[in-house]
Write a protein that holds these residues in place. Structure first.
Motif, PDB file in Angstrom:
ATOM      1  N   ALA A 153       6.373  10.749  -0.369  1.00 22.76           N
ATOM      2  CA  ALA A 153       5.626  10.766   0.887  1.00 22.76           C
ATOM      3  C   ALA A 153       6.026  11.999   1.691  1.00 22.76           C
ATOM      4  O   ALA A 153       7.192  12.417   1.683  1.00 22.76           O
ATOM      5  N   ASP A 154       5.059  12.586   2.387  1.00 22.86           N
ATOM      6  CA  ASP A 154       5.378  13.709   3.262  1.00 22.86           C
ATOM      7  C   ASP A 154       6.048  13.242   4.548  1.00 22.86           C
ATOM      8  O   ASP A 154       6.833  13.976   5.144  1.00 22.86           O
ATOM      9  N   LEU A 155       5.731  12.031   4.961  1.00 19.55           N
ATOM     10  CA  LEU A 155       6.339  11.464   6.167  1.00 19.55           C
ATOM     11  C   LEU A 155       6.234   9.944   6.089  1.00 19.55           C
ATOM     12  O   LEU A 155       5.209   9.402   5.666  1.00 19.55           O
ATOM     13  N   THR A 156       7.303   9.257   6.494  1.00 18.05           N
ATOM     14  CA  THR A 156       7.286   7.806   6.617  1.00 18.05           C
ATOM     15  C   THR A 156       7.551   7.444   8.067  1.00 18.05           C
ATOM     16  O   THR A 156       8.464   7.985   8.692  1.00 18.05           O
ATOM     17  N   THR A 157       6.733   6.536   8.604  1.00 18.26           N
ATOM     18  CA  THR A 157       6.863   6.140  10.005  1.00 18.26           C
ATOM     19  C   THR A 157       7.018   4.633  10.109  1.00 18.26           C
ATOM     20  O   THR A 157       6.739   3.894   9.169  1.00 18.26           O
ATOM     21  N   ASN A 158       7.450   4.193  11.282  1.00 19.72           N
ATOM     22  CA  ASN A 158       7.453   2.770  11.598  1.00 19.72           C
ATOM     23  C   ASN A 158       6.994   2.616  13.042  1.00 19.72           C
ATOM     24  O   ASN A 158       6.823   3.610  13.748  1.00 19.72           O
ATOM     25  N   ILE A 207      -2.553  14.512  -3.987  1.00 15.76           N
ATOM     26  CA  ILE A 207      -2.788  14.075  -2.611  1.00 15.76           C
ATOM     27  C   ILE A 207      -2.259  15.171  -1.695  1.00 15.76           C
ATOM     28  O   ILE A 207      -1.069  15.498  -1.744  1.00 15.76           O
ATOM     29  N   GLN A 208      -3.145  15.750  -0.872  1.00 12.84           N
ATOM     30  CA  GLN A 208      -2.729  16.860  -0.024  1.00 12.84           C
ATOM     31  C   GLN A 208      -1.607  16.463   0.924  1.00 12.84           C
ATOM     32  O   GLN A 208      -0.572  17.125   0.996  1.00 12.84           O
ATOM     33  N   LYS A 209      -1.832  15.392   1.684  1.00 15.33           N
ATOM     34  CA  LYS A 209      -0.829  14.909   2.626  1.00 15.33           C
ATOM     35  C   LYS A 209      -0.783  13.384   2.545  1.00 15.33           C
ATOM     36  O   LYS A 209      -1.817  12.731   2.609  1.00 15.33           O
ATOM     37  N   LEU A 210       0.425  12.844   2.422  1.00 14.79           N
ATOM     38  CA  LEU A 210       0.592  11.393   2.338  1.00 14.79           C
ATOM     39  C   LEU A 210       1.560  10.939   3.424  1.00 14.79           C
ATOM     40  O   LEU A 210       2.731  11.341   3.441  1.00 14.79           O
ATOM     41  N   ALA A 235       0.833  -1.207   0.000  1.00 15.01           N
ATOM     42  CA  ALA A 235       0.000   0.000   0.000  1.00 15.01           C
ATOM     43  C   ALA A 235       0.862   1.249   0.000  1.00 15.01           C
ATOM     44  O   ALA A 235       0.538   2.244  -0.668  1.00 15.01           O
ATOM     45  N   ASN A 236       1.959   1.215   0.746  1.00 15.75           N
ATOM     46  CA  ASN A 236       2.851   2.376   0.800  1.00 15.75           C
ATOM     47  C   ASN A 236       3.427   2.711  -0.576  1.00 15.75           C
ATOM     48  O   ASN A 236       3.364   3.857  -1.031  1.00 15.75           O
ATOM     49  N   ILE A 237       3.967   1.710  -1.239  1.00 16.68           N
ATOM     50  CA  ILE A 237       4.634   1.957  -2.519  1.00 16.68           C
ATOM     51  C   ILE A 237       3.627   2.303  -3.607  1.00 16.68           C
ATOM     52  O   ILE A 237       3.831   3.254  -4.394  1.00 16.68           O
ATOM     53  N   LEU A 238       2.519   1.571  -3.679  1.00 21.30           N
ATOM     54  CA  LEU A 238       1.527   1.831  -4.722  1.00 21.30           C
ATOM     55  C   LEU A 238       0.960   3.242  -4.595  1.00 21.30           C
ATOM     56  O   LEU A 238       0.825   3.959  -5.605  1.00 21.30           O
ATOM     57  N   THR A 239       0.637   3.661  -3.386  1.00 20.92           N
ATOM     58  CA  THR A 239       0.049   4.996  -3.213  1.00 20.92           C
ATOM     59  C   THR A 239       1.052   6.089  -3.539  1.00 20.92           C
ATOM     60  O   THR A 239       0.694   7.132  -4.105  1.00 20.92           O
ATOM     61  N   ARG A 240       2.300   5.869  -3.216  1.00 24.58           N
ATOM     62  CA  ARG A 240       3.331   6.845  -3.611  1.00 24.58           C
ATOM     63  C   ARG A 240       3.366   6.998  -5.143  1.00 24.58           C
ATOM     64  O   ARG A 240       3.457   8.112  -5.660  1.00 24.58           O
ATOM     65  N   LEU A 241       3.280   5.877  -5.839  1.00 19.17           N
ATOM     66  CA  LEU A 241       3.308   5.940  -7.301  1.00 19.17           C
ATOM     67  C   LEU A 241       2.039   6.589  -7.857  1.00 19.17           C
ATOM     68  O   LEU A 241       2.096   7.324  -8.856  1.00 19.17           O
ATOM     69  N   VAL A 242       0.908   6.335  -7.211  1.00 20.73           N
ATOM     70  CA  VAL A 242      -0.336   6.988  -7.621  1.00 20.73           C
ATOM     71  C   VAL A 242      -0.226   8.496  -7.467  1.00 20.73           C
ATOM     72  O   VAL A 242      -0.771   9.267  -8.270  1.00 20.73           O
ATOM     73  N   ARG A 243       0.509   8.944  -6.462  1.00 20.36           N
ATOM     74  CA  ARG A 243       0.647  10.378  -6.225  1.00 20.36           C
ATOM     75  C   ARG A 243       1.354  11.094  -7.377  1.00 20.36           C
ATOM     76  O   ARG A 243       1.227  12.319  -7.529  1.00 20.36           O
ATOM     77  N   MET A 244       2.060  10.354  -8.188  1.00 23.02           N
ATOM     78  CA  MET A 244       2.755  10.967  -9.318  1.00 23.02           C
ATOM     79  C   MET A 244       1.769  11.558 -10.323  1.00 23.02           C
ATOM     80  O   MET A 244       2.120  12.492 -11.064  1.00 23.02           O
ATOM     81  N   VAL A 245       0.535  11.015 -10.364  1.00 22.64           N
ATOM     82  CA  VAL A 245      -0.456  11.507 -11.333  1.00 22.64           C
ATOM     83  C   VAL A 245      -1.736  12.001 -10.655  1.00 22.64           C
ATOM     84  O   VAL A 245      -2.596  12.566 -11.322  1.00 22.64           O
TER      85      VAL A 245
END
Length: 358
Positions: A131-136, A103-106, A90-100
């Motif tokens: 991504a605006d922020l990555t967490t773990n 997304i206000q904040k990811l 989900a993390n990687i796919l949504t980042r790639l979706v953001r290219m087109v």
């Protein structure tokens, strides 16, 4: 605020429960919330039925282009203020979706110290700027990501999983309930493991420890395993090979895990790796004694309120279980410890602050 949670799937697991509980809390606080999931059947769901669950329909690499545009359409139609993704796909796919897709904040959350091999870690690093922020979910998981160069150093934030302690609390009547259901003798000591049957959880490690324990203990005991998964057949074969059929009961998926945790004498986590093993938080909340392998996040959860042994060491695991079985007291101090650190409301407050400040 409109919040879209995106997760790889909604099967039975710790990350799935964490996301659904977080969605419930945000909804109760007046935010508009939806959950999109990439693949699989829905086993874990939010308590509030008004939270819409959206299937993205990713079933194989062939369906990836369609899933990409489906997710893009969901985001464009909902127009969320915050998109918060969970788990590697989900993390990687949504980042790639953001290219087109705007997304206000990811915000992207990993839930493990090990989310795959070199290619996945490279995917994280290459798409990091999307991504605006990555967490773990633990400090040790963050350190693991940095060591693998999946994220730039000092850029990844630790945010613990929140647990709804209304659902996980000690039930004094639980032991009698489980003893009756499983037709156990009243003096049987109960060891419990909860989790999917996959490589990560390393149930052979636990079964070999139980085999050793059987040779050492003269008192009756049983291991209950709540869960299911792709390795069930192999686990059943190993139970037979180790002559443990009278000592191990595979319960399958259960909806009464708090009752099982309240009924048991010790909860065991035999994993090879984790992010922040929420099952240990839940077990301590139910005042159970806990034994865990030394995986990511375990020291941050257990502290001095349980036993930690090396991974892949059945003898050490057996000895720790044996010592814990000799302590029949409920783990009240461990319960107080996790409630002060992992309460869902406290963690939700932290997420809201992040949502507003990113």
């Amino acid at each position: 605020m409109k919040i879209l949670y995106i997760i790889t799937g909604l099967a039975q697991g710790g990350a799935e429960r964490v996301v659904c509980d977080l969605a419930d809390t945000m909804f109760k606080r007046g935010h508009k919330v939806k959950i999109a999931y990439l693949t699989g059947e829905v086993v874990t769901r939010p308590a509030n039925e008004e939270i819409e669950l959206l299937s993205i329909g990713l079933t194989s690499s062939v369906t990836l282009p369609k899933a990409y545009f489906t997710l893009s359409k969901i985001i464009r139609n909902f127009k969320p203020d915050v998109v918060h993704t969970h788990m590697v796909h989900a993390n990687i796919l949504t980042r790639l979706v953001r290219m087109v897709t705007p997304i206000q904040k990811l915000i992207c959350t990993a839930h493990n110290s090990n989310e795959g091999g070199t290619l996945r870690m490279l995917s994280y690093r290459v798409t990091d700027s999307l991504a605006d922020l990555t967490t773990n979910v633990s400090n040790t998981a963050v350190a693991a990501f940095e060591a693998k160069h999946a994220v730039p150093r000092n850029s990844m934030l630790t945010v613990y999983n929140g647990v709804n302690f209304d659902n996980f609390a000690y039930k004094p009547e639980a032991k009698a309930t489980i003893v009756k259901e499983l037709n156990l003798s009243v003096d049987t000591q109960i060891i419990l493991a909860v989790g999917r049957f996959n490589v990560q959880k390393n149930y052979p490690n636990l079964l070999n420890a139980i085999h050793t324990l059987k040779e050492q203990l003269s008192t009756p005991f049983v291991l209950l395993i709540a869960g299911d998964g792709e390795l069930r057949g192999e686990i059943e074969q190993l139970i037979e090979a180790l002559n443990l059929s009278d000592n191990v009961i595979l319960l399958g998926r259960r909806q009464d895990v708090p009752t099982l945790m309240s009924a048991c004498d010790v909860v065991v986590l035999p994993s090879d790796y984790e992010g922040l093993p929420t099952v240990l938080i839940e077990a301590l909340a139910c005042q159970a004694q806990v034994v865990s392998t030394e995986v990511s996040g375990v020291h941050e959860i257990v502290g001095k309120y349980g036993k930690i042994v090396p991974t892949k060491d059945p003898m050490a695991l057996a000895n720790a279980i044996k010592d814990s079985l000799q302590n029949n007291d409920r783990n009240i101090l461990g319960c107080l410890h996790v409630k002060s650190k992992f309460d869902l409301d406290l963690i939700s407050d932290k997420w809201l602050k992040i949502y507003n400040e990113v």
